[in-house]
Design an enzyme around this catalytic site. Structure first.
Site, PDB file in Angstrom:
ATOM      1  N   ALA A 189      34.271  55.075  47.865  1.00  0.00           N
ATOM      2  CA  ALA A 189      34.347  54.338  49.374  1.00  0.00           C
ATOM      3  C   ALA A 189      33.316  53.561  49.641  1.00  0.00           C
ATOM      4  O   ALA A 189      33.380  52.666  50.544  1.00  0.00           O
ATOM      5  CB  ALA A 189      34.294  55.692  50.398  1.00  0.00           C
ATOM      6  N   ARG A 202      36.288  43.512  37.001  1.00  0.00           N
ATOM      7  CA  ARG A 202      36.252  42.597  35.983  1.00  0.00           C
ATOM      8  C   ARG A 202      35.130  41.645  36.460  1.00  0.00           C
ATOM      9  O   ARG A 202      34.946  41.240  37.557  1.00  0.00           O
ATOM     10  CB  ARG A 202      37.650  41.745  35.990  1.00  0.00           C
ATOM     11  CG  ARG A 202      38.655  42.784  35.145  1.00  0.00           C
ATOM     12  CD  ARG A 202      39.860  41.581  34.956  1.00  0.00           C
ATOM     13  NE  ARG A 202      40.636  41.193  35.480  1.00  0.00           N
ATOM     14  CZ  ARG A 202      41.353  39.959  35.472  1.00  0.00           C
ATOM     15  NH1 ARG A 202      41.404  39.506  34.397  1.00  0.00           N
ATOM     16  NH2 ARG A 202      42.228  39.568  36.544  1.00  0.00           N
ATOM     17  N   GLY A 262      33.210  47.588  46.795  1.00  0.00           N
ATOM     18  CA  GLY A 262      33.749  46.282  47.344  1.00  0.00           C
ATOM     19  C   GLY A 262      35.244  46.388  48.074  1.00  0.00           C
ATOM     20  O   GLY A 262      35.306  46.052  48.968  1.00  0.00           O
ATOM     21  N   ASN A 275      41.137  50.084  37.828  1.00  0.00           N
ATOM     22  CA  ASN A 275      41.992  49.318  36.829  1.00  0.00           C
ATOM     23  C   ASN A 275      41.578  49.940  35.246  1.00  0.00           C
ATOM     24  O   ASN A 275      40.447  50.570  35.047  1.00  0.00           O
ATOM     25  CB  ASN A 275      41.666  47.736  36.664  1.00  0.00           C
ATOM     26  CG  ASN A 275      42.510  47.261  37.486  1.00  0.00           C
ATOM     27  OD1 ASN A 275      43.828  47.342  37.457  1.00  0.00           O
ATOM     28  ND2 ASN A 275      42.372  46.268  38.275  1.00  0.00           N
ATOM     29  N   MET A 326      42.689  43.354  48.492  1.00  0.00           N
ATOM     30  CA  MET A 326      42.994  44.785  48.115  1.00  0.00           C
ATOM     31  C   MET A 326      43.021  45.722  48.897  1.00  0.00           C
ATOM     32  O   MET A 326      43.747  46.669  48.950  1.00  0.00           O
ATOM     33  CB  MET A 326      42.261  44.918  46.720  1.00  0.00           C
ATOM     34  CG  MET A 326      42.358  46.363  46.042  1.00  0.00           C
ATOM     35  SD  MET A 326      44.264  46.532  45.259  1.00  0.00           S
ATOM     36  CE  MET A 326      45.031  47.891  46.028  1.00  0.00           C
ATOM     37  N   ASP A 353      31.326  58.665  47.339  1.00  0.00           N
ATOM     38  CA  ASP A 353      31.014  57.989  46.205  1.00  0.00           C
ATOM     39  C   ASP A 353      29.798  58.660  45.600  1.00  0.00           C
ATOM     40  O   ASP A 353      29.061  59.462  46.171  1.00  0.00           O
ATOM     41  CB  ASP A 353      30.658  56.393  47.030  1.00  0.00           C
ATOM     42  CG  ASP A 353      30.780  55.285  45.851  1.00  0.00           C
ATOM     43  OD1 ASP A 353      29.867  55.368  45.241  1.00  0.00           O
ATOM     44  OD2 ASP A 353      31.536  54.513  46.280  1.00  0.00           O
ATOM     45  N   ASN A 398      36.155  53.003  33.213  1.00  0.00           N
ATOM     46  CA  ASN A 398      37.031  53.628  34.245  1.00  0.00           C
ATOM     47  C   ASN A 398      37.895  54.708  34.000  1.00  0.00           C
ATOM     48  O   ASN A 398      38.225  55.597  34.640  1.00  0.00           O
ATOM     49  CB  ASN A 398      38.085  52.300  34.648  1.00  0.00           C
ATOM     50  CG  ASN A 398      37.243  51.478  35.468  1.00  0.00           C
ATOM     51  OD1 ASN A 398      35.995  51.593  35.760  1.00  0.00           O
ATOM     52  ND2 ASN A 398      37.552  50.260  36.032  1.00  0.00           N
ATOM     53  N   ASP A 441      50.186  43.024  44.515  1.00  0.00           N
ATOM     54  CA  ASP A 441      51.114  42.121  43.992  1.00  0.00           C
ATOM     55  C   ASP A 441      52.333  41.761  44.752  1.00  0.00           C
ATOM     56  O   ASP A 441      52.701  40.572  44.833  1.00  0.00           O
ATOM     57  CB  ASP A 441      51.544  42.779  42.422  1.00  0.00           C
ATOM     58  CG  ASP A 441      50.485  43.013  41.481  1.00  0.00           C
ATOM     59  OD1 ASP A 441      49.518  42.221  41.479  1.00  0.00           O
ATOM     60  OD2 ASP A 441      50.591  44.178  41.072  1.00  0.00           O
ATOM     61  N   HIS A 453      50.738  46.357  36.362  1.00  0.00           N
ATOM     62  CA  HIS A 453      49.628  45.545  36.957  1.00  0.00           C
ATOM     63  C   HIS A 453      48.794  44.890  36.200  1.00  0.00           C
ATOM     64  O   HIS A 453      47.379  45.288  36.039  1.00  0.00           O
ATOM     65  CB  HIS A 453      49.079  46.645  38.094  1.00  0.00           C
ATOM     66  CG  HIS A 453      47.976  45.734  38.799  1.00  0.00           C
ATOM     67  ND1 HIS A 453      48.238  44.821  39.803  1.00  0.00           N
ATOM     68  CD2 HIS A 453      46.602  45.911  38.882  1.00  0.00           C
ATOM     69  CE1 HIS A 453      47.059  44.343  40.235  1.00  0.00           C
ATOM     70  NE2 HIS A 453      46.223  44.929  39.685  1.00  0.00           N
TER      71      HIS A 453
END
Ligand code: NAD
Ligand code: LMR
Length: 342
Positions: free
Chosen positions: A34, A106, A37, A144, A253, A59, A119, A175, A202
């Site tokens: 949380a 990324r 970003g 991701n 996002m 977090d 991840n 998306d 994705h």
């Protein structure tokens, strides 16, 4: 909030709209990651929901201040912060919806699969705690590579004996949000009217917008199909490059994930007509997981929509076949990781 997330086309499709006009805040939502970003703006947007009674922010760092800040907004939900592995069970206890944007983003030159090594373990551990503490919750994975992290989550839940494929979702709403925006801009359509289903997965070519199924119906030249499809597939990279090392999409996002959370809460609350695209266990193709439109209900996915994959254009049919090997490999990589760790 709901009005801004729901297109007119989606609303017109609502045959049995029975959503309560003045919903009571009664659902508990947890955001894991949380303070990140995505996590911060996502938590703020969830705080705006009239359906949420408790908002649990977790977090490994910096979450106390985020929670204190968001808690001052005069909307119904109570905000609490949780930090560190020892507090994770407290965060998850009794939660209805868990959203997971924890993990590294990324940098330019990387693929989403380059994030796997870090991840995969983060998602495995967080989903393991979800299995122990709120196995009935809707689990929404943002981290991701989604094409692998969702299969990892499924395996962890299976190992714990609590896997319900109707309640595990890879969040691919961004998306759809992008497809709607780019199509409306290109065709000069009113944005709120446009709804483009996006299927597959994705990452790169696994992201397949079905422009032929755009609502309201629109016609595209071959050049427009090619240009829009490639732009939608590369939109994440567009943001990564624009941020030049400072991360990937966070604000759009957060907007997209908040839409997916709100849709889930409406479904939990009895709205009988909620549809979203999501990467889920699926029998629509020969792949075990596949993103497509799903009908959401109180118990999670009520139905996949087989007709969404019928009557595709030649371009879409070829793109669907072309994406399968990459998506299959990403799914298998996730499953193998989770099985090796068991
Ligand atoms: P970020 O680095 O800004 O934030 C990640 C947060 O996760 C940090 O606050 C970090 O402390 C936290 N974290 C790390 N390990 C954790 C753990 N074990 N438990 C709890 N929290 C933990 O990154 P971001 O920009 O918010 O992106 C997060 C993830 O979302 C990335 O993997 C990114 O690729 C992905 N993402 C997905 C989509 C999508 O469409 N599904 C879109 C954008 C980004
Ligand atoms: C996106 O589509 O923006 C995310 O998957 C983040 C990324 O790495 O592109």
């Amino acid at each position: 909030l709901r009005a801004s997330f729901t297109s007119k086309a989606q609303k017109e499709n609502n045959q049995n709209f029975n959503y309560k006009l003045q919903p009571q805040a009664s659902y508990k939502v947890a955001v894991l990651g949380a303070a990140g970003g995505i996590g911060q703006p996502l938590s703020l947007l969830i705080k705006m929901s009239p359906l949420v009674s408790d908002l649990h922010l977790y977090d490994i760092a910096n979450v106390k201040g985020v929670a204190a800040d968001i808690s001052h907004c005069n909307t119904p939900s109570q905000v609490r912060d949780f930090t560190g592995a020892s507090d994770l069970a407290n965060c998850l206890n009794g939660v209805d919806v868990v959203v997971i944007p924890a993990g590294v983003p990324r940098k330019p030159g990387m693929t989403r699969d380059d994030l796997f090594n870090i991840n995969a373990g983060i998602v495995r551990d967080l989903v393991s705690a979800v299995a122990d503490n709120c196995p009935d919750a809707f689990i929404q994975i943002i981290s991701n590579p989604v094409n692998s992290t969702v299969p990892i989550a499924a395996e962890v839940l299976k190992q714990k004996g609590v896997y319900d494929p109707k309640k595990l979702f890879g969040v691919t709403t961004l998306d759809v949000v992008r497809a709607n925006t780019f199509v409306a801009q290109r065709k000069n359509l009113k944005l709120i009217d446009v709804d483009v289903p996006v299927v597959g997965g994705h990452a790169g070519i696994t992201i397949l917008p079905l422009l032929s199924k755009t609502r309201p119906s629109a016609s595209f030249t071959d050049e427009e199909v090619e240009e829009l499809t490639v732009r939608i597939q590369n939109a994440g990279t567009e943001v990564v490059e624009a941020k030049a090392g400072a991360g990937s999409a966070t604000l759009s996002m957060a907007y997209a994930a908040a839409r997916f959370v709100e849709s889930s809460l409406r479904a939990l609350d009895g709205d009988g007509d909620v549809y979203e695209c999501s990467f889920v266990q699926s029998d629509l193709t020969d792949l075990p997981f596949f993103a497509s439109r799903v009908k959401l209900g109180r118990k999670g996915i009520e139905a996949l929509i087989p007709s969404d994959l019928q009557g595709l254009s030649d371009y879409e049919q070829k793109a669907l076949e072309a994406l399968k090997p990459e998506l299959q490999a990403s799914i298998e990589k996730g499953i193998a990781f989770a099985q090796k760790q068991a």
